[in-house]
Enzyme design. Structure first.
Site, PDB file in Angstrom:
ATOM      1  N   GLU A  39       0.856  -1.145  -0.006  1.00 47.86           N
ATOM      2  CA  GLU A  39       0.046   0.079   0.089  1.00 47.86           C
ATOM      3  C   GLU A  39       0.858   1.414  -0.027  1.00 47.86           C
ATOM      4  OE1 GLU A  39      -1.450   1.587   3.587  1.00 47.86           O
ATOM      5  OE2 GLU A  39      -1.198  -0.327   4.627  1.00 47.86           O
ATOM      6  N   LYS A  80      -4.531  -3.103  15.802  1.00 51.78           N
ATOM      7  CA  LYS A  80      -3.989  -2.460  16.830  1.00 51.78           C
ATOM      8  C   LYS A  80      -4.998  -2.540  18.130  1.00 51.78           C
ATOM      9  CE  LYS A  80      -1.121   0.842  14.538  1.00 51.78           C
ATOM     10  NZ  LYS A  80      -0.641   2.166  14.567  1.00 51.78           N
TER      11      LYS A  80
END
Length: 698
Positions: free
Chosen positions: A53, A187
């Protein structure tokens, strides 16, 4: 007569090499994807490719750290034996495989956008630039045929997401795009429990990389939750991905890689800060969209700045790149073994269930593209030269093989190095009907094109095609007689063409340089379809003794008028004519049916009402044009695929136009990323399809 009844539904096709059929020098914003030649070649050769990305470049860190990190990640991928393909958007074009200059451009761009699935139409329509998120990168990687994508961490369900409905588009994309995403998990500032529940609902296979099923939370190897399964090594991961792709589930695979042991201590510090912040959130009663920004700010305070997190972020993406590249290499090897096994099973055993037979030539093509508009003969011109594999018959067989039809291909090559290269390249095709001849040279073709993509000179050594004789082809009489579609390359000997004409009774699509071959006898009356260009249409009529214009028309209206007039006498016997008009598009002439031309084969002959439809070509800029030798064959192959699927006329032609455009922008005659999805008009976003022009044929 019994044989003729058996072959009643058989189509016959004669196809030609038509360089530059769909060239157009007008740039267009509806050409959405540009795949770097290195990446497309690697995908075609089944070499390992890793998608990356670009939001880490545009939004992850400041310049020049963003640029150096991006290049470091690419170098890690290369060191593991894979090809990196960083994906980004520049001036409204989705670039798969950014060059060094393009990486630098995005790294220093002042106002880059963060582009997710939702944002793609707007960014492309406005010609803007930005970094692709996980979801947008997945879309582009899948479109380019790349099965493995490496990122840092994916988005998820935000804290209190059950009330705010703040759910990352990464999760829904994983549920509808068949890509393997390699990440460090999610996360812990996010709601991991609900994230995993959401992924389960979306049908995403979640696996932990390593000996444990513990699902990692980016900074910690154990989030307190487990994955559905685990893979111990790259080979097991490749097995998992290959199985998911083979099932055709259209959902992705998430492989979560735990933090390396050497970084666990730093990760533990950050994780403690996150847990402290979560306690404060609970005490203060913070809810909704305010939760995540508050946690991030609190963690930043507790860790005394972003430097600690930034260094760990880089370490994790480096580790993910290493593991992901190893998985991509293992997957590539597994797919190669599978193809080799399938190919070995084909040798000497023509497929009994092949409903398509293609008879034609194979060429090793050399495409030389100059860097100037005018090429000077007698001296060296600056440019680039690439090798690919062509031949009208081979191109059509290649095209249909990629469009879920695996035709029996009948041809010949020399027993030489070029022949070895052909068989190695065409492993995805059924080449059991291809003979290797001693003391013969595999056919070669060289095309020289200028900067604008226009053919300047073509040279060919095609003598071996004379060996595609009636005697050789007759060995496959059973397969030909039972096929639904028989396709003949017009470059093969005339007696072979006449033999198959007499055998099958009908054939469609005359699309050959030697367009007059079947018209030298009554064989042409067995044709069902023909696809000449204007010059060939004139040659057909002239061979039959009809009057033809001395000079070809130049305006579109006059071209259409003349083409319709020249098609009319041929339609006394042909079911349909598809006249290719180069940059002016395609003209269909045939039986009128509900305001369109009926492409489906007619069951009986008789008087019918005729009409014509003109379809404009899809524009391709000179900068995007890489290969002009396969556009016509790509169009024909996709058109045939549409006819075989029983699609309506508009869909068939649009499939052909999309395939031709992909060919022009690929270094190969048939684009390696060609799939049914890639030419499905209903799945191409932002494409404006003008209504074809209707002309009644008297």
């Amino acid at each position: 007569m019994c044989r003729m009844r058996i072959l009643k539904k058989v189509f016959q096709l004669i196809l030609k090499r038509e360089a530059g059929t769909y060239q157009n020098s007008v740039a267009t914003k509806d050409f959405l994807f540009k795949v770097h030649p290195t990446v497309s070649h690697a995908v075609e050769q089944n070499c390992p490719v890793v998608a990356l990305e670009s939001t880490i470049i545009t939004h992850g860190m400041p310049f020049p750290h963003n640029l150096s990190t991006a290049k470091e990640v690419e170098e890690i991928v290369r060191a593991e034996g894979a090809i990196p393909a960083t994906i980004g958007i520049i001036d409204g074009k989705i670039r798969v495989g950014l060059s060094s200059e393009e990486l630098d451009y995005l790294a220093q761009y002042k106002t880059p956008l963060k582009v997710s699935r939702r944002d793609l139409p707007y960014v492309i329509s406005k010609g803007l630039s930005g970094g692709t998120t996980v979801s947008a990168t997945m879309i582009a990687a899948h479109r380019a045929g790349i099965p493995v994508f490496v990122t840092g961490g994916i988005g998820g369900v935000h804290r209190d997401g059950q009330n705010s409905l703040d759910i990352s588009a990464d999760l829904t994309e994983l549920g509808r795009t068949p890509i393997a995403v390699i990440s460090a998990g999610v996360k812990s500032v996010l709601d991991i429990a609900r994230t995993l529940e959401f992924l389960e609902t979306q049908g995403v296979c979640v696996s932990t990389f390593g000996a444990s099923k513990n699902f990692p939370a980016f900074f910690t190897p154990n989030s307190g939750f487990t994955s559905a399964c685990n893979v111990h090594n790259p080979d097991e991961a490749a097995d998992l991905i290959a199985s998911a792709l083979s099932l055709g589930l259209q959902s992705g695979v998430l492989i979560a890689v735990p933090i390396p042991e050497e970084h666990a201590a730093v990760g533990h510090q950050i994780q403690e800060a996150i847990e402290t912040a979560l306690t404060v959130v609970s005490v203060q009663g913070i809810r909704g969209r305010d939760v995540t920004p508050f946690i991030l700010q609190k963690v930043n305070e507790l860790t005394q700045g972003k430097s600690l997190q930034a260094s760990l972020d880089i370490a994790l993406i480096h580790n993910n790149a290493k593991v992901g590249s190893q998985i991509a290499c293992a997957l590539s090897k597994q797919m190669s073994k599978k193809r080799t096994k399938n190919t070995s099973q084909d040798v000497g055993k023509p497929q009994k269930d092949s409903d398509v037979v293609i008879i034609g030539g194979i060429n090793v093509d050399f495409i030389a593209k100059g860097k100037t508009e005018t090429l000077h003969f007698g001296q060296t011109n600056p440019g680039s030269v690439c090798q690919s594999f062509g031949g009208v018959g081979r191109n059509i067989a290649d095209s249909l093989s990629r469009l879920d039809k695996r035709p029996l291909f009948i041809s010949v090559t020399g027993a030489d190095a070029n022949g070895d290269a052909v068989f190695n390249y065409c492993k995805h095709m059924n080449t059991s009907g291809v003979a290797r001849l001693e003391k013969q040279n595999t056919a070669t073709y060289c095309a020289v094109i200028n900067q604008n993509g226009e053919l300047t000179l073509g040279l060919g050594d095609m003598d071996i095609h004379k060996q595609i004789t009636e005697q050789y082809v007759s060995q496959f009489e059973k397969q030909i007689s039972s096929a639904t579609l028989v396709c003949l390359d017009g470059n093969i000997p005339a007696p072979t063409i006449n033999y198959v004409c007499n055998l099958a009774g009908k054939y469609n699509f005359n699309n050959t340089e030697k367009a007059c071959k079947p018209f030298l006898s009554d064989a042409w009356k067995c044709l069902s379809y023909s696809s000449p260009n204007m010059a060939e249409l004139c040659m057909m009529n002239k061979t039959l003794g009809h009057t033809v214009p001395e000079v070809l028309p130049s305006t579109l209206d006059e071209i259409v008028r003349v083409a319709v007039a020249l098609s009319r006498p041929l339609l006394e016997n042909l079911h349909c004519l598809v006249v290719t008009l180069g940059p002016d598009g395609v003209l269909l002439c045939g039986e009128h049916n509900a305001g369109s031309v009926d492409l489906q084969p007619r069951k009986q002959k008789g008087k019918r009402q005729l009409c014509a439809l003109h379809y404009p070509a899809l524009a391709v800029s000179p900068e995007e044009t890489m290969n002009v030798s396969g556009a016509g064959d790509s169009f024909a192959g996709a058109l045939m695929a549409g006819i075989l699927q029983g699609k309506d006329t508009d869909s068939c032609v649009r499939m052909g136009l999309l395939a031709a455009r992909m060919s022009l922008t690929s270094p190969h005659p048939i684009a390696p990323v060609l799939t049914l999805d890639s030419i499905d008009p209903n799945k191409i976003q932002g494409q404006n399809w003008p209504t074809p022009r209707f002309v009644r044929v008297e």
